[in-house]
Scaffold this active site. Structure first.
Site, PDB file in Angstrom:
ATOM      1  N   ASP A  91       0.823  -1.096   0.001  1.00 44.16           N
ATOM      2  CA  ASP A  91      -0.027  -0.145   0.090  1.00 44.16           C
ATOM      3  C   ASP A  91       1.044   1.199  -0.125  1.00 44.16           C
ATOM      4  OD1 ASP A  91       0.866   0.340   2.399  1.00 44.16           O
ATOM      5  OD2 ASP A  91      -0.970  -0.372   3.556  1.00 44.16           O
ATOM      6  N   SER A  92       0.261   2.283  -0.149  1.00 44.54           N
ATOM      7  CA  SER A  92       1.037   3.592  -0.279  1.00 44.54           C
ATOM      8  C   SER A  92       1.365   4.233   1.122  1.00 44.54           C
ATOM      9  CB  SER A  92       0.223   4.740  -1.153  1.00 44.54           C
ATOM     10  OG  SER A  92      -0.918   4.928  -0.220  1.00 44.54           O
ATOM     11  N   GLY A  93       1.096   3.851   2.203  1.00 40.75           N
ATOM     12  CA  GLY A  93       1.233   4.375   3.482  1.00 40.75           C
ATOM     13  C   GLY A  93       0.032   5.332   3.879  1.00 40.75           C
ATOM     14  N   GLY A  94      -0.605   5.871   2.699  1.00 40.84           N
ATOM     15  CA  GLY A  94      -1.574   6.829   2.985  1.00 40.84           C
ATOM     16  C   GLY A  94      -2.782   6.764   4.159  1.00 40.84           C
ATOM     17  N   PHE A  95      -3.211   5.485   4.218  1.00 40.96           N
ATOM     18  CA  PHE A  95      -4.198   5.026   5.004  1.00 40.96           C
ATOM     19  C   PHE A  95      -3.604   4.961   6.535  1.00 40.96           C
ATOM     20  CE2 PHE A  95      -6.741   1.946   7.568  1.00 40.96           C
ATOM     21  CZ  PHE A  95      -8.018   2.639   7.241  1.00 40.96           C
ATOM     22  N   ASP A 145      -2.332   8.331  -1.677  1.00 37.04           N
ATOM     23  CA  ASP A 145      -3.940   8.923  -1.353  1.00 37.04           C
ATOM     24  C   ASP A 145      -3.973   9.512  -0.085  1.00 37.04           C
ATOM     25  OD1 ASP A 145      -3.960   6.308  -0.354  1.00 37.04           O
ATOM     26  OD2 ASP A 145      -6.126   6.094  -1.398  1.00 37.04           O
ATOM     27  N   GLN A 188     -11.467   7.574  -5.019  1.00 31.69           N
ATOM     28  CA  GLN A 188     -12.088   7.987  -3.904  1.00 31.69           C
ATOM     29  C   GLN A 188     -13.444   8.452  -4.430  1.00 31.69           C
ATOM     30  OE1 GLN A 188     -11.108   7.304  -0.947  1.00 31.69           O
ATOM     31  NE2 GLN A 188      -8.836   6.580  -0.908  1.00 31.69           N
ATOM     32  N   GLY A 215     -11.363   4.074   0.459  1.00 33.27           N
ATOM     33  CA  GLY A 215     -12.462   5.022   1.147  1.00 33.27           C
ATOM     34  C   GLY A 215     -13.458   3.989   1.548  1.00 33.27           C
ATOM     35  N   ASP A 265      -7.977  -7.318   0.340  1.00 30.15           N
ATOM     36  CA  ASP A 265      -6.754  -7.778   1.524  1.00 30.15           C
ATOM     37  C   ASP A 265      -7.591  -7.294   2.576  1.00 30.15           C
ATOM     38  OD1 ASP A 265      -6.669  -4.451   1.068  1.00 30.15           O
ATOM     39  OD2 ASP A 265      -5.559  -5.114   2.904  1.00 30.15           O
ATOM     40  N   CYS A 303     -12.600 -29.112   6.551  1.00 29.41           N
ATOM     41  CA  CYS A 303     -11.503 -28.261   6.201  1.00 29.41           C
ATOM     42  C   CYS A 303     -10.293 -29.078   6.319  1.00 29.41           C
ATOM     43  CB  CYS A 303     -11.236 -26.880   7.114  1.00 29.41           C
ATOM     44  SG  CYS A 303      -9.763 -26.004   7.021  1.00 29.41           S
ATOM     45  N   CYS A 305      -6.951 -27.702   6.787  1.00 29.16           N
ATOM     46  CA  CYS A 305      -5.955 -26.901   7.473  1.00 29.16           C
ATOM     47  C   CYS A 305      -5.198 -27.900   8.556  1.00 29.16           C
ATOM     48  CB  CYS A 305      -6.217 -25.490   7.834  1.00 29.16           C
ATOM     49  SG  CYS A 305      -7.119 -25.713   9.461  1.00 29.16           S
ATOM     50  N   CYS A 308      -7.698 -27.987  11.792  1.00 31.00           N
ATOM     51  CA  CYS A 308      -8.747 -28.894  11.623  1.00 31.00           C
ATOM     52  C   CYS A 308      -8.397 -30.488  11.313  1.00 31.00           C
ATOM     53  CB  CYS A 308      -9.650 -28.595  10.531  1.00 31.00           C
ATOM     54  SG  CYS A 308     -10.465 -26.923  10.798  1.00 31.00           S
ATOM     55  N   HIS A 334      -5.805 -21.716   9.880  1.00 33.81           N
ATOM     56  CA  HIS A 334      -7.191 -21.926   9.478  1.00 33.81           C
ATOM     57  C   HIS A 334      -8.071 -20.919   8.910  1.00 33.81           C
ATOM     58  CE1 HIS A 334     -11.350 -23.365   9.388  1.00 33.81           C
ATOM     59  NE2 HIS A 334     -11.635 -22.245  10.017  1.00 33.81           N
TER      60      HIS A 334
END
Lengths: 374, 374
Positions: A91-95, A145, A188, A215, A265, A303, A305, A308, A334
């Site tokens: 990510d850009s770091g903006g958030f 952003d 946005q 956003g 994500d 499952c 994993c 499980c 899991h």
């Protein structure tokens, strides 16, 4: 366009396909586990790969502060540093700078702030974010952003979006031409359809390798988010991947795929795994609850994993209550497995042209409750 | 005797061999990782097995309090509960109850105490300890003993040892005849040779499947411990395994093997792994130290564990400083791998009749320092 994006099947607005990067294919719709500080918490990268993940997300804000982007570059880049040879999106770091840093000062140039770790002073701007993501060696770079805190009035949202669009142009210019690396723009505009359209037009005019919807998932609720997703993905280029940032719960993802989103994500599956919360085909299960204390059955009998296959609910309850690290390890595995299985199911359903049937089964299983009483 | 013990080679007083249990062979000299609360902290049992461990240790005191021995029995026993199908040795609870529990009241009958977790009242006695270890399904059961706090005068040590010998007889009686399960007695007597001899005589008269040396590694220092080990192992039956409880650092283990000890357990490798401390052929390494910050080299270039194969010292430094769970996972794995490699090296050296050469190389490598400056 850096990476080919082959859309292989469609079902309504939903698409399934493959984004082909120099470090490997990303099957879409894709879920990207979050590896904030150069680790998907409580998981070895080999295990993340075993769940079926094709790509990880790294957080520029965290990595620039510790251990530092220049240091990671000297050590051979983020892939080698964290022992993950598949693609990485940063990510850009903006958030994060708006949600975690202190003493923030926002100007047209960028954001000055103090580290939440040691108080040291830093600057993030379109240019510095591109440089940091280059140093990290990110395969998919996000434009820098601004994410306005909600609730905010429309004028504030509009001003913020327009700043982000000017920063998107500066990100594009600073990114330059980097074969084998992609740059994604971020739409946005909050919940306002006209602002989302204006933002999409600005991004299309600049031209990116992929387009994120930013956003959302910031407290507006699923209904409001789906209203935006009823039109926002269609504003973005049909032939490029669409990425809904920071989403979400399983039903959020299903609804977004239905509306034409390709990438996701979220920290939810890994964070939940560290607090005793499991995500299953039958809905969420809190392993700390005393009703699991004597239950010899697996968390989810279908499952594959390690949690499980090898353990009872009683064991998962015990290690969760005793705050044992293996509780975080098993439940994170899991949860990431469940998320990847969900994405594989969605991809298959789209290929089969039966997304409606898949969603009906998804809803039915969750309505049945997490398990029968013992 | 429940389990055959084949001594296959000797070098001086040191022996190497195989203790054959119904759940698999234990190669001796053996190091047993500690799985206190039904987990070797920060490790999946498959990973513990990969390091070369043949047997785990479980703590009766912790398991009786949480999740409870009856519960574990209902769930199929400790092996199934914690997903480890190899042999398990359980301690008697005697040591932990004196070091962890509150409101202890010690009588000839046993120990009444309050749980350090929730204050609930419990009793441990030779009879209840045997019953709890039976419920857990332990392969190697330890007799219930008292560990006096040190320093203590000789009269106190003697009285405590004699109580432990009466408890050893009651443990033997309560254990009864359990094919496929072994009972080990525990020698006490502090640092006094005559008390150690008296204790060994009492244990031999009762008759056990193996013999532990207890009451050491409680602050007396390595020189004093080795003085005891210069005679104590020889007091115990030559044809049965000898187990030095709670030991130790790598050089403690090497010195004890040289003096005729066959089995060890210690929390050190796993506990150290959670605080950034690594054990290597070149000695201990503190990964939190800033000198590792930019070091691209592995922790130990000759080690086969995932931490050394996949990561730089710089990465281990980063995740340790950032308190990331993967730091505990990787360093615990490394430390347990190092301990198992050390045991394998000792076994091979004894088989080759060159324990002296092995120890010389062991000392030389450690004297060289943990790594060259960058």
């Amino acid at each position: 366009m850096s990476f080919a994006f082959d859309i292989q099947a469609r079902d309504g607005r939903a698409r399934s396909g493959v984004l082909r990067t120099t470090r490997g294919d990303i099957r879409t719709p894709a879920f990207m586990p979050v590896g904030t500080a150069a680790t998907v918490k409580a998981m070895r990268p080999e295990s993340v790969r075993e769940t079926g993940a094709d790509i990880l997300l790294g957080n520029t804000y965290h990595l620039m502060l510790r251990p530092g982007a220049e240091r990671i570059a000297r050590l051979g880049g983020l892939h080698r540093f964290m022992n993950w040879d598949g693609p990485i999106l940063t990510d850009s770091g903006g958030f994060q700078v708006m949600s975690l840093a202190s003493l923030r000062k926002l100007t047209e140039a960028g954001v000055r702030f103090s580290s939440h770790i040691d108080g040291s002073k830093h600057v993030l701007s379109p240019e510095s974010s591109m440089e940091i993501q280059r140093l990290l060696g990110s395969d998919i770079v996000m434009a820098f952003d601004e994410c306005p805190a909600l609730p905010a009035d429309k004028a504030r949202i509009a001003a913020s979006m327009r700043l982000s669009m000017r920063w998107a142009q500066r990100s594009r210019d600073a990114f330059g031409d980097r074969p084998g690396h992609a740059l994604f723009g971020i739409q946005q505009g909050g919940l306002a359809r006209d602002l989302r359209e204006e933002s999409a037009e600005a991004l299309r005019a600049i031209g990116f390798d992929g387009y994120a919807i930013g956003g959302l998932a910031v407290g507006e609720g699923q209904a409001a988010m789906f209203e935006v997703l009823d039109h926002a993905p269609q504003m973005l280029p049909e032939d490029r991947p669409r990425y809904l940032m920071g989403v979400g719960k399983p039903d959020d993802i299903v609804g977004a795929v239905l509306r034409g989103v390709d990438m996701f994500d979220c920290v939810l599956p890994s964070r939940s795994g560290r607090t005793g919360q499991a995500w299953t085909r039958r809905g969420p299960v809190n392993l700390r609850n005393a009703r699991h204390r004597d239950d010899p059955r697996p968390l989810d009998e279908s499952c594959t994993c390690p949690a499980c296959r090898g353990y009872s609910r009683a064991y998962l309850h015990h290690v969760t209550r005793a705050d044992e690290i293996i509780g975080s390890m098993l439940l994170t595995w899991h949860n990431l497995q469940y998320y990847q299985d969900l994405m594989a199911g969605l991809r298959q359903a789209i290929a089969d042209g039966d997304l409606a049937g898949f969603i009906a089964a998804f809803d039915r299983q969750r309505a049945e409750g997490d398990i029968e009483p013992l």
